[in-house]
Motif scaffolding. Sequence first.
Motif, mmCIF file in Angstrom:
data_model
loop_
_atom_site.group_PDB
_atom_site.id
_atom_site.type_symbol
_atom_site.label_atom_id
_atom_site.label_comp_id
_atom_site.label_asym_id
_atom_site.label_seq_id
_atom_site.Cartn_x
_atom_site.Cartn_y
_atom_site.Cartn_z
ATOM 1 N N ARG A 1 -18.388 9.775 2.801
ATOM 2 C CA ARG A 1 -19.348 8.674 2.967
ATOM 3 C C ARG A 1 -18.658 7.491 3.616
ATOM 4 O O ARG A 1 -17.489 7.210 3.338
ATOM 5 N N LEU A 2 -19.415 6.762 4.447
ATOM 6 C CA LEU A 2 -18.893 5.571 5.097
ATOM 7 C C LEU A 2 -18.790 4.450 4.063
ATOM 8 O O LEU A 2 -19.727 4.171 3.333
ATOM 9 N N CYS A 3 -17.605 3.828 4.020
ATOM 10 C CA CYS A 3 -17.353 2.745 3.058
ATOM 11 C C CYS A 3 -17.571 1.403 3.755
ATOM 12 O O CYS A 3 -17.453 1.306 4.980
ATOM 13 N N ALA A 4 -17.851 0.363 2.977
ATOM 14 C CA ALA A 4 -18.037 -0.979 3.533
ATOM 15 C C ALA A 4 -16.793 -1.451 4.284
ATOM 16 O O ALA A 4 -16.882 -2.303 5.173
ATOM 17 N N CYS A 5 -15.631 -0.891 3.968
ATOM 18 C CA CYS A 5 -14.382 -1.314 4.618
ATOM 19 C C CYS A 5 -14.221 -0.698 5.998
ATOM 20 O O CYS A 5 -13.318 -1.070 6.739
ATOM 21 N N GLY A 6 -15.060 0.271 6.338
ATOM 22 C CA GLY A 6 -14.960 0.899 7.650
ATOM 23 C C GLY A 6 -14.334 2.286 7.615
ATOM 24 O O GLY A 6 -14.482 3.062 8.548
ATOM 25 N N LEU A 7 -13.622 2.602 6.543
ATOM 26 C CA LEU A 7 -13.046 3.945 6.408
ATOM 27 C C LEU A 7 -14.099 4.893 5.846
ATOM 28 O O LEU A 7 -15.149 4.473 5.367
ATOM 29 N N ARG A 8 -13.793 6.183 5.906
ATOM 30 C CA ARG A 8 -14.692 7.189 5.332
ATOM 31 C C ARG A 8 -14.060 7.849 4.108
ATOM 32 O O ARG A 8 -12.855 8.052 4.069
#
Length: 301
Positions: free
Chosen positions: A170-177
């Motif tokens: 899932r895509l995280c708010a930080c930009g990483l997955r």
Amino acid sequence: MILGIDLGGTKSAALLLHEDGTVAKRVAAPTPADADAKGLFAFLVALAQEIRGTETLEGVGVSVGGATDAAKGLVFAAPNLPGWGSAGFPLAARLSEALALPVKLENDADATALAEWRFGAGQGTQNMAFLTVGTGIGSGLVLNGTLHRGRRGAGGEIGHIAVVSGNEGRLCACGLRGCLEAYASGPSVTRIALEYGWRGAASGKAVVEAARAGDVACLAALEQAADHLGAALATLAMLLDLERIVLGTLAVHAADLLLPRIKESLQTHAWPRLTEGLEVVPAALGDRAQDLATLCAWGGH
Ligand SMILES: [Zn+2]
């Protein structure tokens, strides 16, 4: 007595505390939204002056809900406190000048880890991890009886270690997955429950209550969060050979639902040698955690 400042993204507090953690006086105020560094600094000085009175104070401890370099006394812009700028604002030095007192600051996850270690669920250990599972997931590590800060104090980002690899994550708010936070923070659990078919209120509290009442979607979302949390804790256990892991916020409010499953997942993903005797417990300080964190930001280690 020390002056404690708890700087949060939405509200802040200033308090006078004794060395044993008893609070003599406390004032709170909403943190000015959209303030720049100058505005935030003026707000903190005013809050500190309001409570200071005529007491003789040893120093000031600031627990900062955002990125810090504790050794240098710097604070940086964070999503919930963007005003500080990215170059780092010398908050400890500037406050020290304004209040004519020595000032120390600490990131709030680190300061709360120290508070749980000294006054709460981490007492008596030498090697402890503290994880707060709330809007975000942060952590602090006490290793060999000392807070672990790392090179610049930027570590402890356990919420953003990958628990699902590749593009599946899932895509995280930080930009990483695939970050832990994208599965196990309060807002993520709520989002996933809604995806799974939950039709009630979009709040962590409502999801936990529905899961307790047997709602399948909410239970599945919480179980997934617990599985990923357990796997992340297994990584910590394998790396650090801990005595105790203290879990805050969601893990306290939903301990009955989460803790057994977290422990099961931890056992599955780590060697018995490293999980034998390793305790996973809910945080113990509750509402006192933030106040005591300011004391520990001053000198809890
Ligand atoms: Zn992330």
